[in-house]
Design an enzyme around this catalytic site. Structure first.
Site, mmCIF file in Angstrom:
data_model
loop_
_atom_site.group_PDB
_atom_site.id
_atom_site.type_symbol
_atom_site.label_atom_id
_atom_site.label_comp_id
_atom_site.label_asym_id
_atom_site.label_seq_id
_atom_site.Cartn_x
_atom_site.Cartn_y
_atom_site.Cartn_z
ATOM 1 N N ASP A 140 42.307 -51.103 -42.533
ATOM 2 C CA ASP A 140 41.556 -49.911 -42.642
ATOM 3 C C ASP A 140 40.232 -50.373 -43.179
ATOM 4 O O ASP A 140 39.669 -50.051 -44.129
ATOM 5 C CB ASP A 140 42.012 -48.922 -43.624
ATOM 6 N N ASP A 186 44.814 -51.082 -37.915
ATOM 7 C CA ASP A 186 43.881 -49.978 -37.655
ATOM 8 C C ASP A 186 42.550 -50.378 -38.332
ATOM 9 O O ASP A 186 41.943 -49.382 -38.996
ATOM 10 C CB ASP A 186 44.439 -48.822 -38.320
ATOM 11 N N TRP A 240 44.900 -42.607 -33.284
ATOM 12 C CA TRP A 240 45.061 -41.877 -34.441
ATOM 13 C C TRP A 240 45.152 -40.330 -34.246
ATOM 14 O O TRP A 240 46.177 -39.787 -35.069
ATOM 15 C CB TRP A 240 43.959 -42.284 -35.370
#
Length: 328
Positions: A163, A186, A245
């Site tokens: 992230d 991600d 997501w």
């Protein structure tokens, strides 16, 4: 006499503060040679709701600050002297105990509060900087969290693990040019519209690069143009371009150099019980992919798209950014 002296000192301090508050150029230097020693002090000194751009020049150094540009401070430019020597660094992560009691009763940082640097102000610009989260591989740990609209990031390094870059708000726009962004899982994620131009995206482990959560009805999600996808080393050899997501996620790669670490299927559906069938609403596409992994495009998942020359006209920068021109 004491009253007059006190009044004189108060007036002098007030005028000095006002003069600094109205400056359109400020300097931050850890050695005390600038207007401030910390970046946050400089940001705090910018006049609220100003319509004039304030350029804050940051001299080389590692600034260990949990930095925030609030919504009341638009039109701020943070400009480093050297992208590799001017570093904004912190180490919070999701699950880390809060340093101070929270009125809401929360006891730990979450993903959205784990940032090293949060931009809420509109029309802000970052140049020649590194923003890093040094928490390590402990789960979600954001380096840069952008909530503002019309944010420009040029010639910057964004470094973390899971992230790294959080573009959390739908109907906001960010523009990235000539940036280096690395991470594990991600590490480019969120709901915003973001245009990446000539950026290098480095995967540190086998995982997923993007995790868009584009809202239904928003015209664009993440668009990468003339970028390069690389791997940290040879052990990184099974990386997905992205996974949704949320339903309606959008990610498009145009004329991008794909390293050999990108797997043939390219994309992952990320099916979960809360949001089933995300592959039916997500829009994932490529055009003009090149490099080692471009040879396996015929093996992409059936629900992804290969664009035509006519298709990519809609991914013109001005269209993606809805008329906003970030090239100053």
């Amino acid at each position: 006499m004491k009253y007059i002296l006190a009044l004189f000192l108060l007036t002098t301090l007030s005028l000095s503060a006002q003069k600094l508050d109205n400056k359109l150029a400020l300097t931050v230097a850890q050695d005390g040679s600038g207007d401030f020693k910390t970046i946050q002090e400089a940001v705090n000194n910018v006049k609220d709701n100003s319509e004039k751009r304030v350029v804050i020049t940051i001299k080389p150094g590692k600034y260990v600050e949990k930095l925030e540009i609030p919504a009341s401070k638009p039109f701020i430019t943070l400009k480093g002297a050297d992208r590799n020597k001017t570093i904004i660094s912190f180490d919070d992560y999701s699950g880390k105990p809060l340093r101070e009691p929270d009125p809401s009763g929360k006891k730990e940082f979450g993903t959205s509060t784990s940032y090293s640097f949060l931009i809420k102000g509109n029309d802000c610009t970052l140049e020649n900087l590194t923003v890093e989260n040094t928490a390590g591989r402990v789960g979600q740990a954001v380096a840069l969290h952008i909530k503002g609209d019309r944010v420009i990031v040029k010639n910057c390094n964004l470094l973390a693990n899971q992230d790294t870059l959080y573009l959390s708000e739908g109907n906001t726009r960010s523009y990235f040019e000539n940036c280096f962004i690395n991470g594990t899982t991600d590490f480019i994620f969120g709901a915003a519209t973001a245009f990446f131009y000539k950026c290098t995206i480095e995967s540190l482990v086998n995982s997923y690069i993007t995790a868009a959560s584009t809202p239904q009805g928003q015209a664009y999600g993440f668009v990468f143009v003339d970028c390069k996808l690389t791997a940290k080393d040879k052990s990184v050899d099974k990386v997905f371009l992205g996974r949704p997501w949320r339903p309606y996620a959008q990610t498009v790669f145009i004329n991008t150099d794909l390293g050999s670490h990108i797997i043939p299927e390219g994309w992952n559906a990320w099916i979960d019980t809360r949001f089933p069938d995300k592959d039916k609403t997500a829009y994932y596409a490529e055009y003009g992919s090149k490099g080692m992994s471009s040879k396996s495009i015929s093996q992409r998942v059936s629900w992804s798209n290969q664009l035509t020359k006519d298709d990519i006209k809609k991914y013109n920068r001005d269209l993606v950014l809805n008329g906003w021109n970030p090239i100053q």
